[in-house]
Write a protein that holds these residues in place. Structure first.
Motif, short mmCIF file in Angstrom:
data_model
loop_
_atom_site.label_atom_id
_atom_site.label_comp_id
_atom_site.label_asym_id
_atom_site.label_seq_id
_atom_site.Cartn_x
_atom_site.Cartn_y
_atom_site.Cartn_z
N VAL A 129 41.24 38.69 4.04
CA VAL A 129 42.65 38.69 4.61
C VAL A 129 42.72 38.35 6.05
O VAL A 129 41.81 39.21 6.65
CB VAL A 129 43.29 39.93 4.29
N THR B 248 41.41 41.33 9.00
CA THR B 248 41.50 42.62 8.65
C THR B 248 40.45 43.46 8.80
O THR B 248 40.17 44.53 9.18
CB THR B 248 42.28 42.80 7.24
N GLU B 249 39.18 42.68 8.67
CA GLU B 249 37.94 43.43 8.93
C GLU B 249 37.11 42.80 10.16
O GLU B 249 37.29 41.40 10.32
CB GLU B 249 37.13 43.39 7.90
N ARG C 202 44.53 37.58 13.36
CA ARG C 202 43.34 38.65 13.48
C ARG C 202 42.89 38.74 11.91
O ARG C 202 43.80 38.65 10.93
CB ARG C 202 43.80 39.79 14.02
N THR D 264 55.52 37.53 9.97
CA THR D 264 53.95 37.69 9.72
C THR D 264 53.65 36.85 8.55
O THR D 264 54.07 36.81 7.47
CB THR D 264 53.65 39.17 9.53
N GLU E 48 50.12 35.96 5.96
CA GLU E 48 49.01 36.37 5.49
C GLU E 48 48.34 35.49 4.69
O GLU E 48 48.78 34.84 3.83
CB GLU E 48 49.86 37.58 4.40
N TRP F 89 45.52 37.76 9.13
CA TRP F 89 46.99 37.85 9.56
C TRP F 89 47.34 36.85 10.69
O TRP F 89 46.53 36.49 11.53
CB TRP F 89 47.57 39.28 9.80
#
Lengths: 415, 567
Positions: free
Chosen positions: B317, B306-307, B304, B364, B366, B319
């Motif tokens: 970014v 971040t925006e 996904r 996770t 990034e 994730w």
């Protein structure tokens, strides 16, 4: 009135007491042990083996053997053999807990003193569960135990010798010839039917018995053995010639102590059943002129029998796996193993290896030759050259990104 | 002479008979022809039922559907005509409906391509811009005066339709917060166009055109939705503009179609694979062991951004969750990420680049793009996480052996040896879950052992890709564990390396993995007993497990889309 009631009550009580008393004599019930179709039975004892075992642990294998037939295994001439098989990928017998994969046993059969037969608990070797090899989570495997034993079925009964064809006697006959039906004689192979025929030859009656036999047990009839071979009856079963004679029963019959000739002497069971015909040999002296009488018939069936049981066991991982990293490629994240060598992705793309991220890198001139400052200069020069085309500024190109070269280096082409 | 005479007579008779039969033949042929012609007509229009009564043929489903649709439209028009106008019926029919349809359609496209411009966009009280109002005003005047020559009430209706054509798309977009897919869809829903195709004054030709137009739009819409869903393409809930809408349409019907065509072209290969698997003609299959909790392997999940939409020039970014499980040790995973649009790739920084997953572990990841943001243009990019790791997969199969004489003994007794001795009918090949699959030769059981013949059946194994979201980059090791009582003479097409190692009760046959080529790697090895006469001993049956171990480097990829907008 009340006194009459009291009297009646006491009379009834007295009657009750008197009728409940019994005489001093005791008539014991006669138990016939020569019934049933069971021989030597075998079963696992409780949780031995358990349904689930953990790797790197031990578990015992114990079986309960009982002789529920009438024939006794004396341990010398007649002895049983217990054997077991397992998958060596998962189990290993613990050293010192077993001398061999086979164990001999002896057990007496049913008798009047022991109507249920004798039993014994056999502790087989303690098994060690090996560590689960590989990535299997909970494999399943089987333990198989079998029991082989020589056995005998004995049937003793009376048959009627009917001489009426010869004597023509009008007096009342003692008995008449009739076929006999049986359900079991306390052994897995049973005589189920005896058909009696009286054949008159000249002035002599020649009785003939058609004996039908059947494997009523849950196991398998193996090959019969001779008397000399009896102590090794089960070991011999693995011989090829013996295996060709499986499902055979040896029949011996006597009539009033005279041995009958049986044809065939060794009966082949087909679909668990077989038969033989036993007659008095021609040269035997027999009673021709007497009236009907009962004669004792004794039929012996000799065979080797096999019973087996099995149990499935699930093996469970007992602990956490090792923390050491799996052996694998020593290449870093910017490298790929190419013909056994770790090569940077920039070089591989330059060689023409078609990775999806190679993008515009297809030129042999690309390499991990630029540091950050050089890369910035390259990109800037490239941008300027696009604007100032007529000035013909030559510049290279550079790809920012950590996936192509080691830290601090960038994939570029210098001009 | 007499003979010749008789012959002549005979020939004459034959001749006349032949000519009669010819006539008869012709008659019959003509009859048949007539009957055929008639029956053709009858077939076209109907047929005779079992009672001999002629029944006219009923139209097919499609034509019935079209007729029903047409009747429905007619009924609506009939309802409108009579009560609506009363005495205000038209004196003449409208003309130029078809041309007006084309004109209004073009007008709608222009309005759409300008993004349904509105002076007060974002506000509830939407006010279209002057150009839109002006063009629709002129069109309405043309419709009232020129096309429909409308009376008062019809004029009112036409003005209402124009208002609807202007405001409906704007309010729909406003209500749904201007998503791209809505804007793209509105391209195909022209209000005036729909009225002229299906409304009161639709002509035969516009109705026919409209019917086909609706069918095409519905099919395309369904296709677009399904293909986007199948290919996991995010529809994009970002603010719409015309370019994005065009791009959405292009992606939906262009790129999606390319992907689907690619999958369809691969279908014969996949079908062949499935058929071969079921027929077991070319290679061997197995069953994956179902793990009680999480399956073994490494998995990239929940990618996904971040925006919903990133502004150009600002860090991007993305994730992802990475999960791994192994029973043999920690999994070393090397990660990287990159964004891609067409053939242009931009690398990002991934944290961490290397990690260890112990037993059943998840972390996770990034992926950050911050140094090369100037390379990003406005539009949609595919961000890919790529994780490389070394992983082992194991395959197991247990064969049960029985002596030949034992089998015959049970057979003559009409006993099922499998039931009597608890032997399964076929050997089940099981492999552990992970990126690769190992199939093995599922032989019918029991395997019969002949004391005078050492050769038994053939052992076979096939290594296959089990996952579609990555690939086996390199096979590091390939080993087959064989019980010591059994041996391989030689294997095909790749032979094992000497010397063969013995560990415990097993021999380990190693193979050079570089010799394996192709998508499906199969090895077959005829099995031979070292001592067939004593193999079984006094046992009725023997069960032996074979195991295959494959260690390989796997590259796992998973992608998600991000949208970049200009600052």
């Amino acid at each position: 009135m009340e006194s009459i009631k009291k009297t009646h009550f006491f009379l009834a009580l007295l009657l009750l007491i008197l009728t409940s008393c019994s005489s001093g004599t005791y008539n014991p019930e006669r138990i016939n042990v020569y019934v049933g179709t069971k021989g030597v039975e075998i079963e696992f004892i409780g949780d031995s083996p358990p349904r689930e075992v953990y790797e790197n642990t031990d578990f015992p294998l114990a079986v309960f053997i009982s002789n529920k037939g009438t024939f006794s295994l004396d341990g010398e001439t007649y002895k049983g053999l217990l054997s077991y098989t397992y998958d060596p990928f998962y189990f290993r017998p613990t050293e010192g807990t077993s001398s061999s994969d086979e164990l001999e046993f002896a057990l007496e059969g049913k008798s009047y003193l022991a109507p249920d037969g004798f039993f014994e608990t056999k502790i087989l070797p303690i098994f060690r569960v090996k560590p689960i090899e590989g990535q299997r989570e909970s494999p399943r495997t089987e333990l198989f135990v079998s029991v082989c034993y020589p056995y005998r079925t004995k049937l003793t009964d009376e048959v009627c010798i009917d001489t009426s064809h010869l004597t023509q006697d009008a007096r009342e006959r003692v008995c008449e010839t009739q076929d006999k039906l049986y359900t079991g004689q306390g052994a897995p192979v049973a005589v189920t039917n005896v058909e009696v025929e009286m054949q008159a030859t000249r002035q002599v009656m020649q009785p003939s018995l058609l004996i039908k036999i059947e494997n009523k047990g849950s196991g398998m009839v193996l090959a019969p053995v001779t008397e000399l071979e009896l102590p090794k009856a089960c070991e011999l079963q693995k011989d090829t010639d013996k295996k060709g004679n499986w499902n055979q029963v040896k029949v011996t019959a006597h009539l009033s102590n005279s041995k009958l000739s049986c044809f065939p002497e060794t009966v082949n069971l087909r679909d668990e059943k077989g038969f033989t015909r036993c007659t008095l040999p021609a040269n035997t002296e027999f009673y021709g002129g007497s009236l009907n009488y009962h004669a004792t018939m004794v039929i012996d069936l000799d065979y080797v029998y096999l019973t087996s049981i099995s149990k499935e066991i699930e093996i469970i991982r007992s602990g956490l796996p090792p923390l050491e990293p799996l052996p694998g490629s020593s290449c870093k994240y910017w490298e790929t193993d190419f013909n056994g060598e770790c090569v940077s992705n920039c070089d591989l793309c330059a060689r023409g290896v078609g990775f999806s991220f190679c993008g515009t890198i297809a030129d042999a001139g690309w390499g991990c030759d630029c540091n950050a400052e050089e890369c910035v200069t390259q990109v800037t020069a490239s941008t300027i050259s696009n604007l100032l085309e007529p000035l013909n500024l030559k510049s290279g190109n550079c790809i920012f990104g950590p996936g192509l070269c080691e830290l601090g280096k960038f994939c570029c082409v210098k001009q | 002479m007499a003979f010749l005479g008789a012959l002549k007579k005979g020939l004459g008779t034959l001749k006349s008979k032949a000519s009669n039969s010819k006539l008869l033949n012709n008659k019959v042929v003509n009859k048949v022809k007539d009957w055929r012609e008639n029956s053709k007509e009858r077939k076209a229009s109907g047929g005779y039922d079992t009672n001999g009564v002629y029944r006219a043929k009923s139209p097919g489903r499609f034509s019935r559907g079209m007729k029903f649709f047409g009747n429905a439209i007619s009924k609506i028009r009939d309802k409108e005509t009579d009560p609506y106008y009363g005495s205000w019926k038209q004196s003449s029919d409208p003309t130029g409906i078809g041309k007006f349809l084309i004109f209004m359609w073009i007008l709608h496209i222009i309005d759409w391509s300008m993004g349904f411009p509105s002076v007060t966009k974002g506000s509830f009280f939407l006010m279209p811009d002057n150009i839109t109002i002006g063009i629709y005003f002129i069109a309405t005047i043309v419709a009232i005066a020129g096309i429909f020559k409308a009376a008062l009430k019809l004029s009112g209706k036409l003005i209402l339709i124009s208002l609807l054509a202007i405001m409906a798309p704007r309010y729909i977009e406003f209500a749904l917060d201007y998503p791209v897919w809505v804007h793209a869809t509105l391209c195909f829903i022209p209000v005036w166009g729909l009225y002229l195709m299906f409304g009161q004054y639709s002509t035969e030709s516009t109705r026919n055109f409209g019917t086909w137009y609706l069918i095409v739009v519905v099919i395309l819409g369904f296709y677009g939705a399904v293909s986007s869903e199948l290919l996991d393409v995010q529809g994009g809930l970002q603010q719409a503009n015309v370019g994005e809408s065009w791009r959405t349409i292009k992606e939906t019907f262009g790129d999606n179609t390319k992907e689907i065509v690619k999958d369809i072209l691969m279908l014969p290969g996949k079908i062949e694979l499935k058929i071969n698997q079921s027929l077991s003609t070319n290679y061997f299959t197995g069953q994956v062991e179902r793990n009680k909790d999480a399956p073994l392997g490494v998995y990239l999940e929940d990618l996904r951004a971040t925006e919903e939409e990133f502004t150009g020039g600002y860090p991007i970014v993305v994730w992802a969750n990475i999960r791994g499980k192994s029973f043999e040790g920690a999994i070393t995973v090397n990660n990287r990420c990159y964004a891609r649009k067409g053939s242009h790739s931009i690398f990002g920084k991934v944290h961490p680049t290397e990690l260890f997953l112990y037993f059943d572990d998840s972390r996770t990841l990034e992926c950050i793009f911050e140094e090369n943001l100037d390379q990003f243009e406005e539009g949609t990019y595919s961000v890919t996480f790529e994780s490389k790791f070394a992983f082992p997969t194991w395959g197991y199969i247990a064969y049960t052996f029985v002596d030949k004489d034992t089998q015959i003994a049970y057979y003559t007794q009409k006993k099922n040896i499998n039931q009597e001795l608890d032997i399964p009918n076929t050997a089940e090949a099981i492999y552990t879950s992970g990126p690769a699959a190992i199939g093995m030769n599922s032989l019918d059981m029991p395997i019969i052992v002949y004391p005078d013949n050492p050769y038994i059946l053939t052992f076979g194994m096939t290594l296959m890709d089990a996952w579609s979201q990555g690939k086996v980059e390199k096979i590091q090791t390939l080993e087959i564990r064989v019980p010591k009582e059994i041996m391989f003479d030689r294997c095909y097409p790749l032979n094992f390396e000497e010397p063969v190692q013995r560990v415990d009760e097993y021999d380990i046959y190693e193979f050079d993995p570089d010799g394996l080529v192709g998508s499906f790697k199969t090895i077959t090895c005829p099995m031979k007993l070292r001592d067939p006469a004593n193999f079984l001993g006094t046992n009725l049956k023997l069960t032996k497990t074979f195991a295959v171990e494959v260690e390989y480097d796997y590259s796992l990829t998973k992608s998600t889309n991000i949208r970049i907008k200009k600052y």
